[in-house]
Scaffold this motif. Sequence first.
Motif, mmCIF file in Angstrom:
data_model
loop_
_atom_site.group_PDB
_atom_site.id
_atom_site.type_symbol
_atom_site.label_atom_id
_atom_site.label_comp_id
_atom_site.label_asym_id
_atom_site.label_seq_id
_atom_site.Cartn_x
_atom_site.Cartn_y
_atom_site.Cartn_z
ATOM 1 N N LEU A 1 28.129 -52.633 -34.166
ATOM 2 C CA LEU A 1 27.280 -53.437 -33.330
ATOM 3 C C LEU A 1 28.106 -54.803 -32.967
ATOM 4 O O LEU A 1 28.350 -55.571 -33.629
ATOM 5 N N VAL A 2 27.659 -55.029 -31.727
ATOM 6 C CA VAL A 2 28.206 -56.349 -31.245
ATOM 7 C C VAL A 2 26.841 -56.691 -30.016
ATOM 8 O O VAL A 2 26.139 -56.093 -29.309
ATOM 9 N N GLN A 3 26.806 -58.018 -30.179
ATOM 10 C CA GLN A 3 25.788 -58.735 -29.094
ATOM 11 C C GLN A 3 26.422 -58.475 -27.503
ATOM 12 O O GLN A 3 27.539 -58.548 -27.382
ATOM 13 N N ALA A 4 25.508 -58.508 -26.745
ATOM 14 C CA ALA A 4 26.121 -58.520 -25.249
ATOM 15 C C ALA A 4 26.546 -59.918 -25.006
ATOM 16 O O ALA A 4 26.377 -60.730 -25.349
ATOM 17 N N GLY A 5 27.798 -59.519 -24.296
ATOM 18 C CA GLY A 5 28.360 -60.732 -24.018
ATOM 19 C C GLY A 5 29.718 -61.016 -25.004
ATOM 20 O O GLY A 5 30.531 -61.645 -24.783
ATOM 21 N N THR B 1 34.241 -43.160 -32.292
ATOM 22 C CA THR B 1 33.602 -44.392 -33.023
ATOM 23 C C THR B 1 32.574 -44.847 -32.150
ATOM 24 O O THR B 1 32.942 -45.059 -30.809
ATOM 25 N N GLN B 2 31.514 -45.182 -33.008
ATOM 26 C CA GLN B 2 30.309 -45.733 -32.290
ATOM 27 C C GLN B 2 30.441 -47.136 -31.655
ATOM 28 O O GLN B 2 30.759 -47.798 -32.799
ATOM 29 N N VAL B 3 30.085 -47.601 -30.447
ATOM 30 C CA VAL B 3 30.137 -48.869 -30.204
ATOM 31 C C VAL B 3 28.577 -49.071 -29.805
ATOM 32 O O VAL B 3 28.119 -48.298 -28.703
ATOM 33 N N THR B 4 27.969 -49.808 -30.115
ATOM 34 C CA THR B 4 26.494 -50.235 -29.987
ATOM 35 C C THR B 4 26.411 -51.797 -29.363
ATOM 36 O O THR B 4 26.785 -52.533 -30.368
ATOM 37 N N VAL B 5 25.721 -51.805 -28.153
ATOM 38 C CA VAL B 5 25.871 -53.298 -27.709
ATOM 39 C C VAL B 5 24.419 -53.735 -27.518
ATOM 40 O O VAL B 5 23.762 -52.962 -26.840
ATOM 41 N N SER B 6 24.146 -54.508 -28.356
ATOM 42 C CA SER B 6 22.552 -55.011 -28.313
ATOM 43 C C SER B 6 22.410 -55.928 -26.994
ATOM 44 O O SER B 6 23.091 -56.809 -26.900
ATOM 45 N N SER B 7 21.261 -55.925 -26.467
ATOM 46 C CA SER B 7 20.674 -56.830 -25.302
ATOM 47 C C SER B 7 20.280 -58.223 -25.871
ATOM 48 O O SER B 7 19.826 -58.507 -27.103
ATOM 49 N N LYS C 1 28.309 -55.141 -22.303
ATOM 50 C CA LYS C 1 27.093 -54.937 -21.871
ATOM 51 C C LYS C 1 26.141 -53.697 -22.860
ATOM 52 O O LYS C 1 26.945 -53.059 -23.193
ATOM 53 N N PRO C 2 25.010 -53.848 -22.649
ATOM 54 C CA PRO C 2 24.249 -52.686 -23.343
ATOM 55 C C PRO C 2 24.830 -51.307 -22.789
ATOM 56 O O PRO C 2 24.810 -50.262 -23.478
ATOM 57 N N GLU C 3 25.120 -51.219 -21.485
ATOM 58 C CA GLU C 3 25.562 -49.870 -20.913
ATOM 59 C C GLU C 3 26.969 -49.743 -21.373
ATOM 60 O O GLU C 3 27.200 -48.363 -20.868
ATOM 61 N N ASP C 4 27.626 -50.370 -22.264
ATOM 62 C CA ASP C 4 29.038 -49.941 -22.728
ATOM 63 C C ASP C 4 28.404 -49.210 -24.139
ATOM 64 O O ASP C 4 29.584 -48.535 -24.737
ATOM 65 N N THR C 5 27.282 -48.912 -24.558
ATOM 66 C CA THR C 5 27.269 -48.238 -25.701
ATOM 67 C C THR C 5 27.360 -46.855 -25.568
ATOM 68 O O THR C 5 26.934 -46.083 -24.598
ATOM 69 N N ALA C 6 28.262 -46.374 -26.571
ATOM 70 C CA ALA C 6 28.579 -45.051 -26.299
ATOM 71 C C ALA C 6 29.482 -44.724 -27.433
ATOM 72 O O ALA C 6 29.768 -45.403 -28.280
#
Length: 121
Positions: free
Chosen positions: A11-15, A115-121, A86-91
């Motif tokens: 998990l990572v914050q947007a930006g 590996t899962q990458v999730t970007v929170s808005s 960005k959130p759209e990088d989630t994949a």
Amino acid sequence: QVQLVESGGGLVQAGGSLTLSCAASGSIFSGNTMGWYRQAPGNERELLASITSSGSTNYADSVKARLTISRDNAKNTLYLQMSSLKPEDTAVYYCNLDQRRPGNIRRYVYWGQGTQVTVSS
């Protein structure tokens, strides 16, 4: 046989920024190309970047400004540095290896488990 194991997702914050790693092991020959792909639910797997064993890189136009691919041949490790996420990088992000066995024109392509990458808005 070649094994590829990705790590560094989460998990990572947007930006924010994130660096993914892919450790390769097995029968790896010189002259190979490694790459990073990603796939979001409902989408096809897309190529983000690739790098040859000599260091020549290629990037998808859509992500070139925010991604850097690199490799350490001595450690058989591939990296992907990502910034301004960005959130759209989630994949799910995958690494792969494309090589030819010496004396054989046939191509061999291997994939990691992702590996899962999730970007929170």
